[in-house]
Design an enzyme around this catalytic site. Structure first.
Site, short mmCIF file in Angstrom:
data_model
loop_
_atom_site.label_atom_id
_atom_site.label_comp_id
_atom_site.label_asym_id
_atom_site.label_seq_id
_atom_site.Cartn_x
_atom_site.Cartn_y
_atom_site.Cartn_z
CG HIS A 4 -10.33 16.42 42.22
ND1 HIS A 4 -9.80 17.67 42.03
CD2 HIS A 4 -10.19 15.77 41.04
CE1 HIS A 4 -9.35 17.78 40.79
NE2 HIS A 4 -9.58 16.65 40.17
N GLY A 20 -15.93 11.33 37.79
CA GLY A 20 -16.97 12.35 37.80
C GLY A 20 -17.78 12.35 36.50
CG ASP A 79 -13.99 15.18 33.08
OD1 ASP A 79 -13.44 15.94 32.29
OD2 ASP A 79 -13.97 15.37 34.32
CD GLN A 81 -11.80 11.16 32.33
OE1 GLN A 81 -10.88 11.75 31.81
NE2 GLN A 81 -12.10 11.29 33.61
CB SER A 121 -12.73 22.63 36.08
OG SER A 121 -11.62 22.40 35.23
P1 AMP Z 1 -9.04 15.45 36.80
O1 AMP Z 1 -8.09 15.66 37.92
O2 AMP Z 1 -9.54 16.70 36.17
O3 AMP Z 1 -8.56 14.42 35.82
O4 AMP Z 1 -10.34 14.81 37.47
C1 AMP Z 1 -10.28 13.63 38.24
C2 AMP Z 1 -11.68 13.12 38.46
O5 AMP Z 1 -12.44 14.11 39.14
C3 AMP Z 1 -12.40 12.83 37.15
O6 AMP Z 1 -13.12 11.61 37.27
C4 AMP Z 1 -13.32 14.01 36.99
O7 AMP Z 1 -14.49 13.72 36.26
C5 AMP Z 1 -13.66 14.30 38.45
N1 AMP Z 1 -14.12 15.70 38.59
C6 AMP Z 1 -13.48 16.82 38.16
N2 AMP Z 1 -14.23 17.91 38.42
C7 AMP Z 1 -15.35 17.47 39.02
C8 AMP Z 1 -16.53 18.12 39.54
N3 AMP Z 1 -16.69 19.44 39.47
N4 AMP Z 1 -17.49 17.34 40.10
C9 AMP Z 1 -17.34 16.00 40.18
N5 AMP Z 1 -16.26 15.33 39.71
C10 AMP Z 1 -15.27 16.05 39.14
#
Ligand code: AMP
Length: 289
Positions: A37, A153, A156, A159, A191
């Site tokens: 994030h 990111g 995903d 997404q 993650s």
């Molecule tokens: P989330 O809180 O899991 O919904 O993720 C929020 C954003 O952070 C999304 O756009 C994800 O794709 C991105 N994201 C989560 N993990 C990673 C990672 N390891 N590297 C880059 N972006 C990430």
């Protein structure tokens, strides 16, 4: 740093001469912030004058029996991370503030329906309505904040492709920026769900990424164009050595349309979902010819 829980207060903050003079970035998250994030926030910071991070565990994107209730919620830590990263404001709405009032176990509201061929494939096969839930809430967040750019990111990958499609189809005036996946030194993608893994499961989970690398290497080593089935078989054979990794799917698809390709073409995504115990993990790598 400001914290807003209502749409009205966030809007009034953004309207107070900010919008005219400054570029605004939105980084939508579900909280439990980690290095992945943070990479989105840092990129947003370098490209915009004002960074807004939303933290909302979106009930619409969780199916029955999924981990909505136990999803990690760490607002104090998230706040500190955002403060340290010089975020201007975090937006932490309640479900009802986002219009999600539950009646008879369903949410009775307008929803955004992305093209079925993009949401019924890959993760959408086991997560029915997931991407509809994502698209609905991301669209609402984009309308609430009206940022110049929004950061997502590549981790995903489905997404990201769905959101790009929604933004294009609904003519939303925002630039979607895809950011690279950030990994632990083992290769495991950061993650929020990694918190569910034991130390030994974490070591095991790194093999999910290794299987993707192994398949990509197969392509790079081949003198001739290698068939999709060979690429997939390479990753499957690698994972066969680890019977406690339960593969849900591994597919080679067009990164933009998410449609399968019989032969490798330009800009593909090799995407995987697997379970270790009850924890479902996803990952992908891009393959460009
Ligand atoms: P989330 O809180 O899991 O919904 O993720 C929020 C954003 O952070 C999304 O756009 C994800 O794709 C991105 N994201 C989560 N993990 C990673 C990672 N390891 N590297 C880059 N972006 C990430």
């Amino acid at each position: 740093m400001q914290l807003f829980t209502t749409i009205a207060s966030l809007r009034s903050y953004l309207c107070n001469d900010l919008r005219d003079r400054k570029s605004i970035a939105l980084v939508p998250t579900m909280g439990a912030l980690h290095v992945g994030h943070l990479s989105l926030i840092d990129r947003a910071r370098t490209e915009n004058d004002c960074v807004i991070v939303s933290i909302f565990v979106n009930p619409l994107q969780f199916g029955a029996g999924e981990d909505f209730d136990k999803y990690p919620r760490t607002l104090d830590g998230d706040r500190q991370i955002c403060e340290n990263a010089e975020v201007e404001a975090i937006f932490v709405p309640s479900a009802s503030e986002m219009g999600l009032s539950k009646a008879k176990a369903t949410y009775n509201m307008t929803q955004v329906m992305p093209p079925p061929e993009m949401v019924n494939v890959l993760c959408g096969r086991s997560r029915i309505d997931h991407f509809q839930g994502v698209a609905t809430i991301v669209t609402k967040l984009l309308n609430i904040v009206q940022p110049d750019r929004a950061y997502f990111g590549c981790k995903d990958g489905q997404q990201l492709a769905v959101i790009r499609q929604v933004v294009n189809d609904l003519n939303l005036p925002v630039e979607i920026i895809g950011c690279p996946t950030i990994r632990e030194s083992s290769g495991l993608a950061y993650s929020s769900r990694n918190q569910y893994l034991s130390a030994s499961d974490r070591i095991l989970a790194a093999h999910i990424y290794q299987s993707l690398l192994c398949a990509r290497q197969k392509i790079l080593d081949s003198d001739e164009i290698c068939a999709t089935s060979q690429v997939i078989a390479t990753a499957r054979n690698y994972l066969d050595k680890f019977p406690t990794i339960n593969l849900e799917y591994i597919e080679l698809v067009d990164a933009k349309t998410l449609q399968p390709c019989a032969q490798p073409e330009a800009s593909l995504m090799l995407a995987i979902a697997a379970r270790i115990g009850n924890t479902r993990l996803i990952d992908n790598i891009s393959i460009i010819f």
